[in-house]
Write a protein that holds these residues in place. Structure first.
Motif, PDB file in Angstrom:
ATOM      1  N   GLY A   5       1.264  -1.216   0.099  1.00 44.14           N
ATOM      2  CA  GLY A   5      -0.061  -0.323  -0.046  1.00 44.14           C
ATOM      3  C   GLY A   5       1.364   1.103   0.044  1.00 44.14           C
ATOM      4  O   GLY A   5       0.217   2.532  -0.544  1.00 44.14           O
ATOM      5  N   ASN A   6       2.083   0.767   0.542  1.00 44.20           N
ATOM      6  CA  ASN A   6       2.618   2.101   0.537  1.00 44.20           C
ATOM      7  C   ASN A   6       3.611   2.660  -0.249  1.00 44.20           C
ATOM      8  O   ASN A   6       4.841   3.432  -0.376  1.00 44.20           O
ATOM      9  CB  ASN A   6       3.673   2.415   2.049  1.00 44.20           C
ATOM     10  N   TRP A  37     -13.144   6.338   3.757  1.00 42.14           N
ATOM     11  CA  TRP A  37     -12.324   6.460   3.087  1.00 42.14           C
ATOM     12  C   TRP A  37     -12.646   5.822   1.684  1.00 42.14           C
ATOM     13  O   TRP A  37     -11.809   6.337   1.471  1.00 42.14           O
ATOM     14  CB  TRP A  37     -11.596   4.979   3.834  1.00 42.14           C
ATOM     15  N   LEU A  53      -5.206  -0.265  -4.137  1.00 39.37           N
ATOM     16  CA  LEU A  53      -4.862   0.066  -3.322  1.00 39.37           C
ATOM     17  C   LEU A  53      -3.537   1.224  -4.058  1.00 39.37           C
ATOM     18  O   LEU A  53      -2.427   0.333  -4.188  1.00 39.37           O
ATOM     19  CB  LEU A  53      -4.578   0.100  -1.596  1.00 39.37           C
ATOM     20  N   GLN A  54      -4.121   1.993  -4.067  1.00 43.44           N
ATOM     21  CA  GLN A  54      -2.036   3.353  -4.168  1.00 43.44           C
ATOM     22  C   GLN A  54      -1.926   3.613  -2.923  1.00 43.44           C
ATOM     23  O   GLN A  54      -1.672   4.813  -3.197  1.00 43.44           O
ATOM     24  CB  GLN A  54      -3.117   3.905  -5.197  1.00 43.44           C
ATOM     25  N   SER A  55      -2.361   3.553  -1.748  1.00 43.67           N
ATOM     26  CA  SER A  55      -2.053   4.215  -0.671  1.00 43.67           C
ATOM     27  C   SER A  55      -2.739   3.494   0.668  1.00 43.67           C
ATOM     28  O   SER A  55      -2.991   2.622   1.163  1.00 43.67           O
ATOM     29  CB  SER A  55      -2.850   5.835  -0.495  1.00 43.67           C
ATOM     30  N   PRO A  77      -3.011   1.397   4.305  1.00 39.68           N
ATOM     31  CA  PRO A  77      -5.136   1.669   4.755  1.00 39.68           C
ATOM     32  C   PRO A  77      -4.633   1.049   5.603  1.00 39.68           C
ATOM     33  O   PRO A  77      -6.320   1.008   6.662  1.00 39.68           O
ATOM     34  CB  PRO A  77      -5.324   0.075   3.927  1.00 39.68           C
ATOM     35  N   ALA A 135     -11.710  11.755  -3.000  1.00 44.29           N
ATOM     36  CA  ALA A 135     -10.288  11.101  -2.596  1.00 44.29           C
ATOM     37  C   ALA A 135     -10.280   9.511  -2.622  1.00 44.29           C
ATOM     38  O   ALA A 135      -9.382   9.484  -3.007  1.00 44.29           O
ATOM     39  CB  ALA A 135     -10.378  11.642  -0.837  1.00 44.29           C
ATOM     40  N   LEU A 136     -11.323   8.734  -3.035  1.00 43.50           N
ATOM     41  CA  LEU A 136     -11.025   7.736  -3.555  1.00 43.50           C
ATOM     42  C   LEU A 136     -10.777   7.356  -4.611  1.00 43.50           C
ATOM     43  O   LEU A 136      -9.412   6.375  -4.480  1.00 43.50           O
ATOM     44  CB  LEU A 136     -12.604   7.148  -3.500  1.00 43.50           C
ATOM     45  N   ASP A 181      -7.651   8.884  -5.211  1.00 48.18           N
ATOM     46  CA  ASP A 181      -6.139   8.728  -5.308  1.00 48.18           C
ATOM     47  C   ASP A 181      -5.609   7.539  -4.012  1.00 48.18           C
ATOM     48  O   ASP A 181      -4.725   7.648  -4.155  1.00 48.18           O
ATOM     49  CB  ASP A 181      -5.904  10.256  -4.456  1.00 48.18           C
ATOM     50  N   ARG A 182      -6.179   7.369  -3.336  1.00 53.44           N
ATOM     51  CA  ARG A 182      -6.278   6.363  -2.620  1.00 53.44           C
ATOM     52  C   ARG A 182      -6.391   4.852  -2.788  1.00 53.44           C
ATOM     53  O   ARG A 182      -5.735   3.678  -3.185  1.00 53.44           O
ATOM     54  CB  ARG A 182      -7.250   6.250  -1.447  1.00 53.44           C
ATOM     55  N   MET A 183      -7.103   4.675  -4.489  1.00 53.04           N
ATOM     56  CA  MET A 183      -7.259   3.504  -5.006  1.00 53.04           C
ATOM     57  C   MET A 183      -7.378   3.598  -6.936  1.00 53.04           C
ATOM     58  O   MET A 183      -7.558   4.672  -8.035  1.00 53.04           O
ATOM     59  CB  MET A 183      -8.549   2.531  -5.029  1.00 53.04           C
TER      60      MET A 183
END
Length: 414
Positions: free
Chosen positions: A194-195, A285, A274-276, A278, A290-291, A293-295
């Motif tokens: 994820g990171n 979330w 996932l791109q960030s 969790p 915002a999703l 950027d997160r997925m």
């Protein structure tokens, strides 16, 4: 140069005429690779009218020969000019096309029952070759964690008969920030941290080394597979939808709940990842925008003409806690699925009876993972990417029962 091809049964005849030099080797190579993409594992080359072959041309022929030998295929040269014969003999090309293939059919251990090939099985207009690996074999499953919490992680040692999918990381370190899409089977674990989503990670059993993972939430099963199903064996077979394969697995296993592992050549994959990290999952979330950027979502079908490993679970009308881990394969369907895919550069999948461990042993031979996806069916009206489609491959599957009494467990016995 002129290139002529014709398909006769399962043999692809390729006739070349002219100079096979650097200017034409790329075109010839593309033509030969396309014979593999349509499912031909037997290629017959006519080089009788080729009057020159350079090192670039030799490399194209050697690549094809190695690929075919690696999957138990066959390359023959029906005719060759004097110039071509002289060059190919000097580089030892005949050693690549003579002798037995590199992948003999697997055999069962000495004390195991023999593997039985059944008659071709037709289901909903799809045709499968069926191999019974272990009569009556089934798996025990476990539901781990909660889809909206990554505060705890369950350690799992990925032995040969265990598979797992979900949100997790490779290794024993407790690190929610590294958790991402994960799949593991037959002693191989693959994750998308994820990171650090730009660098998929993997670990495979080797000697005394057995991969360990930490699964924050997901599914795990343990036990042998009952069947090996082969699909798309004939050249130019149309791609098969993931939903159809999930239904076929349940139908063949005569169960309401089954695990499966697929190694296949892709037509397209659709999913998300996932791109960030969790580590702060919560109801907000998944909020928009915002999703985005997160997925990562596949806005259109991706990973065409590559090779994938898919680990998953299919269920018919799941209930209880299990239902929160699965999604319908199509709108209004009573077949539910949770599947993760790892993608590598294209390499053809051997036909017939193949061994899962041996197949995975060469899966990441290139040391390059194209991506890891949680498979989805994007049915947004007018703009959806649809679902994943596979051209040909192998499915290992078995019925599963869960200890959780609230999940779907019924199995029809025959």
């Amino acid at each position: 140069m002129e290139i002529r091809t014709r398909l006769e049964g399962e043999d692809m005849h390729v006739e070349l005429e002219g100079r096979m030099d650097a200017a034409w080797s790329g075109t010839v190579g593309k033509t030969l690779q396309e014979t593999l993409l349509v499912g031909c594992h037997s290629v017959i080359l006519d080089l009788g009218k080729v009057n020159y072959v350079s090192s670039a041309g030799i490399r194209v022929l050697m690549l094809l020969a190695k690929q075919l030998k690696g999957i138990g295929g066959r390359l023959q040269i029906s005719d060759q000019s004097h110039q071509v014969r002289e060059v190919l003999e000097m580089v030892g090309f005949h050693r690549l096309i003579d002798g037995p293939s590199a992948q003999p059919p697997p055999t069962a251990p000495a004390n195991s029952p023999p593997i039985i090939k059944e008659q071709a099985w037709c289901w909903n207009e799809l045709e499968f070759e069926v191999y019974k690996l272990a009569a009556g074999a089934s798996q025990r499953g476990a539901l781990i964690g909660d889809p909206l919490s990554v505060m705890t992680a369950t350690p799992l040692r990925m032995t040969a008969e265990r598979l797992a999918i979900g949100l997790g990381s490779i290794g024993t370190e407790i690190s929610p920030a590294r958790a991402g899409e994960l799949l593991a089977v037959q002693g191989m674990a693959i994750s998308l941290p994820g990171n650090d989503p730009g660098h998929p990670d993997w670990m495979a059993s080797e000697g005394a080394l057995v991969p360990e993972i930490r699964l924050h939430y997901g599914l795990s099963t343990e036990g042998p597979f009952r069947y090996l199903l082969r699909f798309g064996s004939q050249p130019d077979t149309l791609p098969v939808a993931m939903s159809a394969l999930a239904e076929a697995v349940l139908a063949r296993c005569k169960t309401e709940l089954a695990s499966f592992v697929i190694v296949a050549e892709t037509a397209s994959l659709v999913g998300a990842a996932l791109q960030s990290p969790p580590d702060a999952l919560g109801e907000d979330w998944f909020g928009y925008p915002a999703l985005r950027d997160r997925m990562l979502f596949t806005a259109e079908p991706a990973h065409a003409s590559e090779t994938c490993l898919i680990v998953g679970l299919a269920a018919r009308a799941p209930g209880g806690r299990l239902a929160s881990f699965l999604r319908p394969v199509t709108r209004d369907s009573n077949i539910y699925l949770h599947g993760h895919a790892a993608v590598v550069p294209y390499r053809p999948v051997s036909k017939g009876l193949i061994d899962l461990a041996a197949t995975l042993g060469t899966f990441i031979e290139s040391q390059l993972l194209r991506g890891v996806l949680h498979l989805l069916n994007d049915e947004r009206e007018g703009i959806g990417a649809g679902e994943s489609h596979l051209r040909r491959g192998a499915i290992w599957c078995a019925p599963v029962s869960f200890d959780d009494s609230t999940s779907s467990q019924s199995e029809a016995h025959s």
